[in-house]
Design a protein around this motif. Structure first.
Motif, PDB file in Angstrom:
ATOM      1  N   VAL A   1      -9.545  18.989 -34.735  1.00  0.00           N
ATOM      2  CA  VAL A   1      -9.868  17.832 -35.714  1.00  0.00           C
ATOM      3  C   VAL A   1     -11.469  17.687 -35.752  1.00  0.00           C
ATOM      4  O   VAL A   1     -11.770  17.423 -36.835  1.00  0.00           O
ATOM      5  CB  VAL A   1      -9.065  16.701 -35.188  1.00  0.00           C
ATOM      6  CG1 VAL A   1      -9.359  15.438 -36.028  1.00  0.00           C
ATOM      7  CG2 VAL A   1      -7.420  16.992 -35.264  1.00  0.00           C
TER       8      VAL A   1
ATOM      9  N   GLY B   1     -12.948  15.133 -38.293  1.00  0.00           N
ATOM     10  CA  GLY B   1     -11.901  14.180 -38.411  1.00  0.00           C
ATOM     11  C   GLY B   1     -12.022  13.419 -36.962  1.00  0.00           C
ATOM     12  O   GLY B   1     -12.867  13.806 -36.175  1.00  0.00           O
TER      13      GLY B   1
ATOM     14  N   CYS C   1      -1.512  19.530 -40.447  1.00  0.00           N
ATOM     15  CA  CYS C   1      -2.519  18.295 -40.649  1.00  0.00           C
ATOM     16  C   CYS C   1      -4.008  19.076 -40.367  1.00  0.00           C
ATOM     17  O   CYS C   1      -4.820  18.429 -41.163  1.00  0.00           O
ATOM     18  CB  CYS C   1      -2.302  17.429 -39.408  1.00  0.00           C
ATOM     19  SG  CYS C   1      -0.879  16.446 -39.832  1.00  0.00           S
ATOM     20  N   VAL C   2      -4.104  20.036 -39.566  1.00  0.00           N
ATOM     21  CA  VAL C   2      -5.547  20.635 -39.580  1.00  0.00           C
ATOM     22  C   VAL C   2      -5.843  21.187 -40.949  1.00  0.00           C
ATOM     23  O   VAL C   2      -6.896  21.145 -41.504  1.00  0.00           O
ATOM     24  CB  VAL C   2      -5.761  21.426 -38.159  1.00  0.00           C
ATOM     25  CG1 VAL C   2      -7.115  22.219 -38.420  1.00  0.00           C
ATOM     26  CG2 VAL C   2      -5.545  20.660 -37.085  1.00  0.00           C
ATOM     27  N   GLU C   3      -4.834  22.025 -41.357  1.00  0.00           N
ATOM     28  CA  GLU C   3      -5.205  22.721 -42.589  1.00  0.00           C
ATOM     29  C   GLU C   3      -5.313  21.843 -43.837  1.00  0.00           C
ATOM     30  O   GLU C   3      -6.103  22.101 -44.706  1.00  0.00           O
ATOM     31  CB  GLU C   3      -3.761  23.640 -42.919  1.00  0.00           C
ATOM     32  CG  GLU C   3      -3.470  24.940 -42.169  1.00  0.00           C
ATOM     33  CD  GLU C   3      -2.042  25.310 -42.407  1.00  0.00           C
ATOM     34  OE1 GLU C   3      -1.551  24.918 -43.365  1.00  0.00           O
ATOM     35  OE2 GLU C   3      -1.811  26.502 -41.883  1.00  0.00           O
ATOM     36  N   HIS C   4      -4.672  20.569 -43.836  1.00  0.00           N
ATOM     37  CA  HIS C   4      -5.083  19.697 -44.745  1.00  0.00           C
ATOM     38  C   HIS C   4      -6.092  18.906 -44.487  1.00  0.00           C
ATOM     39  O   HIS C   4      -6.402  17.850 -45.141  1.00  0.00           O
ATOM     40  CB  HIS C   4      -3.875  18.836 -45.020  1.00  0.00           C
ATOM     41  CG  HIS C   4      -2.717  19.666 -45.811  1.00  0.00           C
ATOM     42  ND1 HIS C   4      -2.723  19.608 -47.511  1.00  0.00           N
ATOM     43  CD2 HIS C   4      -1.551  20.404 -45.626  1.00  0.00           C
ATOM     44  CE1 HIS C   4      -1.931  20.530 -47.760  1.00  0.00           C
ATOM     45  NE2 HIS C   4      -1.252  20.937 -46.811  1.00  0.00           N
ATOM     46  N   GLN C   5      -6.857  18.896 -43.216  1.00  0.00           N
ATOM     47  CA  GLN C   5      -7.892  18.257 -42.786  1.00  0.00           C
ATOM     48  C   GLN C   5      -8.030  16.674 -42.910  1.00  0.00           C
ATOM     49  O   GLN C   5      -8.405  15.984 -43.475  1.00  0.00           O
ATOM     50  CB  GLN C   5      -9.173  18.742 -43.645  1.00  0.00           C
ATOM     51  CG  GLN C   5      -9.867  19.984 -43.248  1.00  0.00           C
ATOM     52  CD  GLN C   5     -10.999  20.489 -43.740  1.00  0.00           C
ATOM     53  OE1 GLN C   5     -11.840  19.546 -44.342  1.00  0.00           O
ATOM     54  NE2 GLN C   5     -11.371  21.543 -43.499  1.00  0.00           N
TER      55      GLN C   5
ATOM     56  N   TYR D   1     -13.718  19.629 -38.068  1.00  0.00           N
ATOM     57  CA  TYR D   1     -13.931  19.555 -39.477  1.00  0.00           C
ATOM     58  C   TYR D   1     -14.290  18.045 -39.676  1.00  0.00           C
ATOM     59  O   TYR D   1     -14.336  17.480 -40.991  1.00  0.00           O
ATOM     60  CB  TYR D   1     -12.732  19.853 -40.461  1.00  0.00           C
ATOM     61  CG  TYR D   1     -11.383  19.215 -40.216  1.00  0.00           C
ATOM     62  CD1 TYR D   1     -11.213  17.776 -40.719  1.00  0.00           C
ATOM     63  CD2 TYR D   1     -10.304  19.624 -39.340  1.00  0.00           C
ATOM     64  CE1 TYR D   1     -10.178  16.943 -40.128  1.00  0.00           C
ATOM     65  CE2 TYR D   1      -9.193  18.923 -39.082  1.00  0.00           C
ATOM     66  CZ  TYR D   1      -9.182  17.588 -39.646  1.00  0.00           C
ATOM     67  OH  TYR D   1      -7.965  16.949 -39.236  1.00  0.00           O
TER      68      TYR D   1
ATOM     69  N   ARG E   1      -3.576  13.255 -50.724  1.00  0.00           N
ATOM     70  CA  ARG E   1      -4.968  13.547 -51.113  1.00  0.00           C
ATOM     71  C   ARG E   1      -5.151  13.581 -52.504  1.00  0.00           C
ATOM     72  O   ARG E   1      -6.292  13.155 -53.109  1.00  0.00           O
ATOM     73  CB  ARG E   1      -5.104  14.883 -50.409  1.00  0.00           C
ATOM     74  CG  ARG E   1      -5.622  15.073 -48.971  1.00  0.00           C
ATOM     75  CD  ARG E   1      -6.322  16.089 -48.632  1.00  0.00           C
ATOM     76  NE  ARG E   1      -6.964  16.239 -47.166  1.00  0.00           N
ATOM     77  CZ  ARG E   1      -7.936  15.410 -47.067  1.00  0.00           C
ATOM     78  NH1 ARG E   1      -8.701  14.725 -47.917  1.00  0.00           N
ATOM     79  NH2 ARG E   1      -8.617  15.512 -45.640  1.00  0.00           N
TER      80      ARG E   1
ATOM     81  N   PRO F   1      -8.004  13.160 -42.263  1.00  0.00           N
ATOM     82  CA  PRO F   1      -9.363  12.353 -41.473  1.00  0.00           C
ATOM     83  C   PRO F   1      -9.108  11.702 -40.239  1.00  0.00           C
ATOM     84  O   PRO F   1      -9.986  11.611 -39.509  1.00  0.00           O
ATOM     85  CB  PRO F   1      -9.619  11.434 -43.004  1.00  0.00           C
ATOM     86  CG  PRO F   1      -8.486  11.248 -43.614  1.00  0.00           C
ATOM     87  CD  PRO F   1      -7.539  12.643 -43.592  1.00  0.00           C
TER      88      PRO F   1
END
Length: 321
Positions: free
Chosen positions: A120, A125, A97-101, A123, A59, A103
């Protein structure tokens, strides 16, 4: 993210498929910088605590590159989740992976659970699901995925046995969501062909295995450069799921590629990368049938530039017709 939003962020309608062991942050970052969706299996980040570090690095570097080059297209990245009971990291990897969003999510082997999809989608994704048949495709769509990756005959690693003409044609009779086509796609004109057939994007794996940034040995890279489609063996021995592998690597492991036994699918183990003493994909090298068209070991930037030129040239040829 809608189909239109995804395509608008790409310089070429390509997703670089997640390559077990081979995909790392450097490979993914360079793919995304080239305007192609870069991806990696969550299981590549070992130990599991490294996954958050990988996501943060990707990111941060992509954001910095976009800020320094506001006029270019920097593609989103994707993470692959193996949705199988042998993957004892799945719950942890989904949470990180959800915490880091992340895509774009790519799920394999089974339709993703509702809890994953809801998290997902919350946010913005999207989730794309690997499928090899109409039955698998319908299960994934019923589960609520945003798109399908049709893994057809000739794809590298785990692959189906259906022609892309057959599987894509039948899927498009009832599905108008995102469709990604996989199977021996190594050149820009083949990306255009996938679109002409009705796919939105092409899925490309073997092409990136020979790149300098990939975590593959020099022997693996050179084996691809030296190989043709005749050197690709289709077997379920190494993971319990049928896949395509390089003949030379099977021979190097002391096995006869023409007389391989069948594996017991109930013993699949994706947490360890396989169910044999000789491991896929470390010792037994996954490749697609398009290997014969890969002639050079080069950087991601060089490979992507060639793909873009081939794609543009193919479009001009078609317009001339």
């Amino acid at each position: 993210m809608t189909k239109q939003e995804l395509l608008a962020r790409l310089a070429l309608p390509v997703i670089a498929s997640p390559l077990f062991i081979a995909s790392n942050p450097r490979l993914v970052i360079e793919q995304c910088k080239a305007g192609i969706v870069g991806s990696f299996p969550a299981l590549n980040a070992r130990p599991e605590a490294a996954l958050g570090d990988w996501l943060a690095q990707i990111r941060e570097e992509l954001a910095a590159h976009q800020a320094a080059h506001p006029g270019i297209k920097v593609a989103p990245f994707a993470v692959n989740q193996i949705v199988h009971q042998s993957n004892n990291r799945l719950e942890h990897d989904i949470r990180v992976c959800v915490e880091h969003q992340v895509p774009v999510w790519i799920t394999s082997l089974r339709a993703p659970p509702k809890e994953m999809l809801d998290a997902v989608h919350a946010y913005g994704g999207i989730v794309l699901s690997d499928v090899i048949s109409i039955r698998h495709a319908k299960k994934a769509v019923e589960a609520g995925v945003d798109g399908l990756i049709l893994v057809c005959a000739g794809a590298g690693g785990h692959a189906g046995a259906l022609s892309p003409f057959a599987l894509l044609g039948e899927v498009r009779e009832w599905y108008d969501g995102i469709v990604v086509l996989a199977g021996s796609i190594t050149r820009g004109e083949q990306v255009l062909s996938a679109q002409a057939m009705g796919a939105d994007l092409a899925y490309m794996g073997t092409r990136w295995l020979v790149c300098h940034e990939a975590n593959t040995s020099e022997g693996y890279k050179q084996g691809i450069v030296d190989a043709t489609a005749a050197d690709v063996i289709y077997t379920n021995l190494f993971t319990g799921v049928h896949g395509n592998y390089l003949r030379k690597s099977i021979e190097n492991a002391g096995l006869d590629p023409d007389n391989l036994p069948q594996s017991d699918p109930s013993k699949m183990n994706f947490g360890s990368g396989g169910n044999q003493v000789t491991k896929a994909w470390k010792d037994i090298w996954g490749v697609g049938q398009g290997v014969g068209q890969i002639k050079t070991i080069e950087s991601v930037a060089e490979a992507a530039a060639k793909l873009k030129a081939e794609y543009a040239a193919a479009r001009q040829r078609m317009l001339a017709l």
